[in-house]
Design a protein around this motif. Structure first.
Motif, PDB file in Angstrom:
ATOM      1  N   PHE A   5      -6.865   7.298  13.938  1.00 52.71           N
ATOM      2  CA  PHE A   5      -7.025   6.846  12.550  1.00 52.71           C
ATOM      3  C   PHE A   5      -8.316   6.047  12.368  1.00 52.71           C
ATOM      4  CE2 PHE A   5      -5.831   4.150   8.854  1.00 52.71           C
ATOM      5  CZ  PHE A   5      -5.710   5.179   7.941  1.00 52.71           C
TER       6      PHE A   5
ATOM      7  N   ASN B 134     -11.221   6.184   9.241  1.00 50.82           N
ATOM      8  CA  ASN B 134     -11.851   5.058   8.548  1.00 50.82           C
ATOM      9  C   ASN B 134     -13.362   5.069   8.751  1.00 50.82           C
ATOM     10  OD1 ASN B 134      -9.840   3.622   7.232  1.00 50.82           O
ATOM     11  ND2 ASN B 134      -9.169   2.627   9.104  1.00 50.82           N
TER      12      ASN B 134
ATOM     13  N   LEU C 235       0.824  -1.225   0.000  1.00 51.61           N
ATOM     14  CA  LEU C 235       0.000   0.000   0.000  1.00 51.61           C
ATOM     15  C   LEU C 235       0.854   1.269   0.000  1.00 51.61           C
ATOM     16  CD1 LEU C 235      -2.863   1.268   0.294  1.00 51.61           C
ATOM     17  CD2 LEU C 235      -2.516   1.201   2.758  1.00 51.61           C
TER      18      LEU C 235
ATOM     19  N   ASP D 242       2.749   6.815  15.107  1.00 49.36           N
ATOM     20  CA  ASP D 242       1.393   6.246  15.013  1.00 49.36           C
ATOM     21  C   ASP D 242       0.428   7.388  14.691  1.00 49.36           C
ATOM     22  OD1 ASP D 242      -0.149   3.547  16.161  1.00 49.36           O
ATOM     23  OD2 ASP D 242      -1.338   5.392  16.294  1.00 49.36           O
TER      24      ASP D 242
ATOM     25  N   GLN E 221     -11.104   6.806  13.494  1.00 49.29           N
ATOM     26  CA  GLN E 221     -12.164   7.773  13.166  1.00 49.29           C
ATOM     27  C   GLN E 221     -12.146   8.121  11.669  1.00 49.29           C
ATOM     28  OE1 GLN E 221     -11.935  11.315  15.541  1.00 49.29           O
ATOM     29  NE2 GLN E 221     -12.374  10.227  17.455  1.00 49.29           N
TER      30      GLN E 221
ATOM     31  N   LEU F 201      -2.894   6.860   4.365  1.00 53.85           N
ATOM     32  CA  LEU F 201      -1.649   6.127   4.665  1.00 53.85           C
ATOM     33  C   LEU F 201      -0.625   6.309   3.539  1.00 53.85           C
ATOM     34  CD1 LEU F 201      -3.167   2.802   6.069  1.00 53.85           C
ATOM     35  CD2 LEU F 201      -1.941   4.546   7.372  1.00 53.85           C
TER      36      LEU F 201
ATOM     37  N   ARG G 124      -1.561  13.131  22.470  1.00 52.41           N
ATOM     38  CA  ARG G 124      -1.337  12.903  21.029  1.00 52.41           C
ATOM     39  C   ARG G 124      -0.722  14.150  20.353  1.00 52.41           C
ATOM     40  NH1 ARG G 124      -5.982  10.274  22.331  1.00 52.41           N
ATOM     41  NH2 ARG G 124      -6.043   8.050  21.836  1.00 52.41           N
TER      42      ARG G 124
HETATM   43  N1  LIG Z   1      -7.682   2.123   5.743  1.00 53.47           N
HETATM   44  C1  LIG Z   1      -6.893   1.318   6.448  1.00 53.47           C
HETATM   45  N2  LIG Z   1      -7.073   1.183   7.771  1.00 53.47           N
HETATM   46  C2  LIG Z   1      -6.277   0.388   8.487  1.00 53.47           C
HETATM   47  C3  LIG Z   1      -5.236  -0.353   7.870  1.00 53.47           C
HETATM   48  N3  LIG Z   1      -4.601  -1.062   8.831  1.00 53.47           N
HETATM   49  C4  LIG Z   1      -5.233  -0.786  10.000  1.00 53.47           C
HETATM   50  N4  LIG Z   1      -6.240   0.095   9.792  1.00 53.47           N
HETATM   51  C5  LIG Z   1      -7.164   0.667  10.761  1.00 53.47           C
HETATM   52  O1  LIG Z   1      -6.450   1.565  11.631  1.00 53.47           O
HETATM   53  C6  LIG Z   1      -7.254   1.752  12.792  1.00 53.47           C
HETATM   54  C7  LIG Z   1      -6.373   1.809  14.017  1.00 53.47           C
HETATM   55  O2  LIG Z   1      -7.162   2.161  15.089  1.00 53.47           O
HETATM   56  P1  LIG Z   1      -6.654   2.232  16.594  1.00 53.47           P
HETATM   57  O3  LIG Z   1      -5.586   1.195  16.807  1.00 53.47           O
HETATM   58  O4  LIG Z   1      -7.844   2.168  17.456  1.00 53.47           O
HETATM   59  O5  LIG Z   1      -5.923   3.586  16.718  1.00 53.47           O
HETATM   60  P2  LIG Z   1      -6.388   5.072  16.460  1.00 53.47           P
HETATM   61  O6  LIG Z   1      -7.811   5.203  16.087  1.00 53.47           O
HETATM   62  O7  LIG Z   1      -5.420   5.636  15.506  1.00 53.47           O
HETATM   63  O8  LIG Z   1      -6.213   5.726  17.865  1.00 53.47           O
HETATM   64  P3  LIG Z   1      -4.898   6.200  18.561  1.00 53.47           P
HETATM   65  O9  LIG Z   1      -3.782   5.386  17.994  1.00 53.47           O
HETATM   66  O10 LIG Z   1      -5.095   5.939  20.009  1.00 53.47           O
HETATM   67  O11 LIG Z   1      -4.741   7.637  18.258  1.00 53.47           O
HETATM   68  C8  LIG Z   1      -8.261   0.600  12.832  1.00 53.47           C
HETATM   69  O12 LIG Z   1      -9.537   1.097  12.525  1.00 53.47           O
HETATM   70  C9  LIG Z   1      -7.797  -0.320  11.696  1.00 53.47           C
HETATM   71  O13 LIG Z   1      -8.881  -0.957  11.044  1.00 53.47           O
HETATM   72  C10 LIG Z   1      -5.068  -0.213   6.442  1.00 53.47           C
HETATM   73  O14 LIG Z   1      -4.194  -0.804   5.805  1.00 53.47           O
HETATM   74  N5  LIG Z   1      -5.913   0.619   5.794  1.00 53.47           N
END
Ligand SMILES: Nc1nc2c(ncn2[C@@H]2O[C@H](COP(=O)(O)OP(=O)(O)OP(=O)(O)O)[C@@H](O)[C@H]2O)c(=O)[nH]1
Length: 390
Positions: A262, A266, A225, A258, A264, A278, A376
């Motif tokens: 993220f 999605n 990706l 990180d 949110q 990403l 954050r």
């Molecule tokens: N679009 C997309 N989403 C991904 C991918 N890999 C992981 N995710 C999503 O990334 C999100 C990570 O969420 P969390 O681990 O809760 O972290 P966050 O929402 O960023 O919260 P904090 O890290 O605490 O700020 C999840 O919804 C996963 O589904 C990817 O390759 N593509």
């Protein structure tokens, strides 16, 4: 030693036929199949052209001269079109296809000229596409597959011998009163053209194989990706950077990044948009890194940076620049809604490479956790109890 020309000729025909068979078989399976099929077509045209040379005993000379030379020139153009498709990874330009047809058809009116003049012009026409093929390889000398270099060299060699024949025919027309009249330059052209073009064909197959293995290597070591390195590929590179720091006395900075909230992104805008975020983030990071730095995607929205010869101040500087870049990234959803991107980071240092990869990861992970907990959009340096706010 004397060469028995008919035997040599038959062997070469068999060589072309064998290469043609291999191309037809391999092009269905091998990466770069379109370019290989193109070369296979060129190969068949060459083979047909050489077969016409054999019928000189049964057909009147004008017929076999036009047919054989027309097919051979067309075959050369098709070779070069396949090479151009391979190098540019796009269909060959129209002018090359039209030029090939025009040059092949021009063999008929050339029959009206005296043989030496005709030989000179035919040699020029036959040299043109091969010289272009050589130039295509030179143009991509560094980027293209190494196996392509001998292909370019062979095409250029044949072009050079054809140019020699052109000059020879102009300077010594008496040596070209009849097309079949043997002379050393004719023999040179025949041997160079038949053998080198056959060799170029095998080289082209190798170049396609090289590209396939390069692309497999990339697939195995990079994230599809974002194009960032994957964890498996990054581990030995990090170990290598640490070894260098141990020997040279530098400091390696390891940063875990990180993206914030993220999930949110999605949930609100969908996974496709999340993927785009990403991709753009990785692209932005890459533009900030030095050639010796590494960008790794550890999974999900977590990345790592390996920054050789960087201390805390250096790592901080990169992260601040990145923070600014992310603000300016200007990501908008399809509905035109702005989507700001921020990230948290944990920095860990390995002065003189004394801290190993695993310990670095643990320290940076702890610092990242502190950055998240601290609100954050900030970076924390491991072990320094130091937060760099946004
Ligand atoms: N679009 C997309 N989403 C991904 C991918 N890999 C992981 N995710 C999503 O990334 C999100 C990570 O969420 P969390 O681990 O809760 O972290 P966050 O929402 O960023 O919260 P904090 O890290 O605490 O700020 C999840 O919804 C996963 O589904 C990817 O390759 N593509």
């Amino acid at each position: 030693m004397t060469l028995h020309e008919p035997t040599l000729f038959v062997l070469l025909l068999l060589g072309y036929a064998m290469l043609g068979l291999q191309l037809v078989t391999a092009s269905r399976r091998l990466f770069g199949g379109e370019a290989l099929r193109g070369w296979g077509l060129g190969n068949s045209l060459m083979l047909a052209g050489y077969l016409f040379l054999l019928v000189d005993v049964v057909a009147p000379q004008p017929v076999w001269v036009v047919a054989s030379n027309g097919l051979i020139v067309l075959g050369e153009f098709v070779f070069v079109a396949a090479l151009q498709r391979f190098v540019d990874q796009a269909p060959p330009p129209r002018w090359l296809v039209m030029g090939g047809l025009a040059c092949a058809l021009s063999m008929a009116p050339l029959m009206m000229l005296a043989t030496p003049t005709r030989m000179a012009i035919m040699s020029l026409i036959a040299a043109a596409p091969l010289a272009w093929g050589g130039w295509l390889v030179v143009r991509q000398w560094r980027e293209a597959e190494r196996s392509l270099r001998p292909v370019g060299a062979m095409l250029a060699l044949v072009a050079a011998t054809l140019l020699i024949r052109c000059v020879h025919a102009v300077l010594q027309p008496s040596a070209y009163v009849d097309m079949t009249q043997p002379n050393p330059v004719q023999t040179l052209v025949a041997v160079a053209a038949y053998v080198a073009l056959l060799g170029a064909g095998f080289g082209f197959v190798l170049a396609c194989t090289e590209r396939a293995s390069r692309s497999l290597e990339r697939l195995a070591s990079h994230d599809h990706l974002t194009g960032a390195l994957n964890r498996q590929a990054a581990e030995p590179l990090l170990a290598q950077a640490l070894r260098r720091a141990r020997r040279g006395g530098g400091c390696v900075a390891f940063v875990l990044i990180d993206l914030d909230r993220f999930k949110q992104v999605n949930d609100r805008h969908g996974h496709v948009f999340g993927d785009e975020v990403l991709r753009r983030f990785a692209q932005t990071v890459r533009t900030r890194l030095r050639a010796s730095d590494l960008l790794v995607r550890l999974g999900g929205e977590e990345f790592a940076l390996v920054l050789p010869d960087s201390d805390a101040a250096g790592a901080r500087r990169v992260l601040e620049q990145l923070r600014g870049d992310c603000r300016e990234m200007g990501l908008h959803t399809e509905a035109g809604q702005a989507c700001p991107v921020s990230f948290s980071a944990g920095i860990a240092l390995s002065p003189q490479g004394r801290v190993d990869g695993e310990a670095l990861y643990r320290a940076a992970d702890g610092a990242l956790y502190a950055a998240k907990r601290g609100g954050r959009d900030r970076a924390v340096l491991a072990g320094a109890d130091e937060t760099i706010p946004a």
